[in-house]
Design a protein around this motif. Structure first.
Motif, PDB file in Angstrom:
ATOM      1  N   LEU A  96       0.949  -1.287   0.108  1.00 46.43           N
ATOM      2  CA  LEU A  96       0.085  -0.039   0.076  1.00 46.43           C
ATOM      3  C   LEU A  96       0.933   1.279   0.095  1.00 46.43           C
ATOM      4  O   LEU A  96       0.480   2.223   0.634  1.00 46.43           O
ATOM      5  CB  LEU A  96      -0.930   0.111   1.067  1.00 46.43           C
TER       6      LEU A  96
ATOM      7  N   PHE B 166      -2.563   3.274  11.235  1.00 51.65           N
ATOM      8  CA  PHE B 166      -3.958   2.899  10.832  1.00 51.65           C
ATOM      9  C   PHE B 166      -4.855   3.335  11.763  1.00 51.65           C
ATOM     10  O   PHE B 166      -4.573   3.417  13.180  1.00 51.65           O
ATOM     11  CB  PHE B 166      -3.874   1.432  10.633  1.00 51.65           C
TER      12      PHE B 166
ATOM     13  N   CYS C 217      -2.359   8.301   7.152  1.00 56.18           N
ATOM     14  CA  CYS C 217      -2.712   7.273   7.910  1.00 56.18           C
ATOM     15  C   CYS C 217      -3.826   6.438   7.209  1.00 56.18           C
ATOM     16  O   CYS C 217      -4.561   7.407   6.232  1.00 56.18           O
ATOM     17  CB  CYS C 217      -3.330   7.563   9.412  1.00 56.18           C
ATOM     18  N   LEU C 218      -4.136   5.227   7.317  1.00 51.21           N
ATOM     19  CA  LEU C 218      -4.872   4.501   6.519  1.00 51.21           C
ATOM     20  C   LEU C 218      -6.346   3.922   7.444  1.00 51.21           C
ATOM     21  O   LEU C 218      -6.111   3.467   8.489  1.00 51.21           O
ATOM     22  CB  LEU C 218      -4.348   3.301   6.196  1.00 51.21           C
TER      23      LEU C 218
ATOM     24  N   ASP D  40      -7.242   4.773  -0.421  1.00 50.16           N
ATOM     25  CA  ASP D  40      -7.138   3.230  -0.157  1.00 50.16           C
ATOM     26  C   ASP D  40      -7.710   3.168   1.431  1.00 50.16           C
ATOM     27  O   ASP D  40      -7.586   4.299   2.358  1.00 50.16           O
ATOM     28  CB  ASP D  40      -5.904   2.651   0.343  1.00 50.16           C
ATOM     29  N   PHE D  41      -8.574   2.184   1.762  1.00 55.03           N
ATOM     30  CA  PHE D  41      -8.973   1.843   2.954  1.00 55.03           C
ATOM     31  C   PHE D  41      -9.027   0.364   3.233  1.00 55.03           C
ATOM     32  O   PHE D  41      -9.015  -0.389   2.195  1.00 55.03           O
ATOM     33  CB  PHE D  41     -10.251   2.422   3.251  1.00 55.03           C
TER      34      PHE D  41
END
Ligand SMILES: O=C1NC(=O)NC(C(=O)O)N1
Length: 311
Positions: free
Chosen positions: A9, A97, A122-123, A160-161
């Motif tokens: 990622l 995250f 951060c995701l 993105d997640f």
């Protein structure tokens, strides 16, 4: 020499190990304990827009085979964790995250809109599987509701997640959930598994349950859940081409971390073991994983990731 690094990622991690959301991650002090430990990344406690006290205590209990919990999403509220994410030292190389667990879809959308606007590295890991909110079903078991929720989530959050999934126990359910998840290209990872919901631990001496909420029902973690966690990792690894699986469930040593990665996990999270042992568990498990790989002649995680043999 054994290389434990992971690149995924757009992130570079020195090693594949971090905390499971919920453990050692509710306060900044706890988050800093994880960040300054041997862990390769950090994830926050699942948050709701407003702070929550959570369920009445006792709400956690460890047993020789794992743990049972019915915390009820106690957390400091979304803005607390977003502010931590604002000041987080990303350049130090440990990804962050952010776990989100709104009580409604709108709550998740509100938090994700704000997070998108904050444009932080951060995701999000959207929790579809908290089993401990009295009267609320685990969203992850309602496939149509998941499809609708993910449609709106992908619309309000362009980046993105990932999602935290409950354990599934039937190949038809793996296939049905995979079909939903494969609809969303920006859904880049699934974390398997959340606790096995609504178990019951009994104390024979006191002839009693061990936690107060829901007359003793709570999510199981630790060794109890390892085979179920491994099955979910391996099935979604097969069914979600191009996406990553984060392994979680029953990792107490390098051996279980090895199993999760062999089953297809890109990275792995520890919960019960971290809660019981403290942040020293990270260095211990990493050393054990290194030794196991050296004994087997593996030099990096890609040498064996996803290569579980069948008979
Ligand atoms: O998603 C969750 N899983 C758990 O096992 N416990 C927590 C909680 O109850 O807050 N949430």
């Amino acid at each position: 020499y054994v290389d434990l690094s992971v690149s995924w990622l757009g992130l570079a991690m020195a090693n594949p190990l971090y905390n499971a959301s919920g453990v050692m991650c509710r306060s900044v002090a706890e988050l800093e304990q994880v960040r300054t430990s041997a862990a390769g990344a950090v994830i926050t406690k699942s948050c709701t827009p407003q702070p929550r006290v959570g369920n009445p205590e006792p709400r956690y209990c460890a047993t020789p085979l794992g743990s049972i919990n019915s915390m009820g999403l106690p957390n400091a509220g979304y803005h607390y964790y977003r502010d931590y994410a604002r000041s987080y030292p990303y350049a130090a190389g440990k990804p962050l995250f952010l776990s989100l667990s709104g009580m409604t879809l709108d709550e998740n959308l509100d938090m994700l809109r704000d997070l998108a606007a904050a444009e932080l590295p951060c995701l999000p890991e959207v929790n579809l599987s908290c089993p401990n909110l009295p009267g609320k079903p685990q969203l992850g078991y309602d496939f149509q509701a998941c499809r609708e929720a993910l449609t709106q989530i992908a619309r309000v959050y362009p980046g993105d997640f990932g999602v935290k999934l409950p354990p599934y126990f039937d190949p038809v359910h793996f296939a049905q959930m995979a079909e939903v998840l494969n609809t969303f290209p920006t859904l880049r990872f699934v974390t398997c598994i959340n606790s096995i919901g609504n178990g019951l631990v009994i104390d024979v001496e006191h002839e009693s349950v061990v936690i107060k909420p829901k007359d003793g029902l709570g999510g199981l973690g630790g060794s109890y859940v390892l085979p179920t966690a491994l099955a979910n990792v391996r099935e979604f690894y097969r069914l979600l081409p191009g996406k990553h699986v984060v392994g979680c469930g029953g990792i107490n040593s390098g051996r279980e971390a090895f199993m999760h990665i062999l089953a297809g996990a890109t990275v792995v999270q520890i919960g019960t073991c971290l809660y019981e042992e403290g942040e020293g568990a990270f260095a211990r498990i990493l050393d054990e994983l290194r030794q196991l790989m050296a004994q087997k002649g593996y030099q990096c995680l890609d040498d064996f990731r996803g290569k579980l043999k069948t008979l």
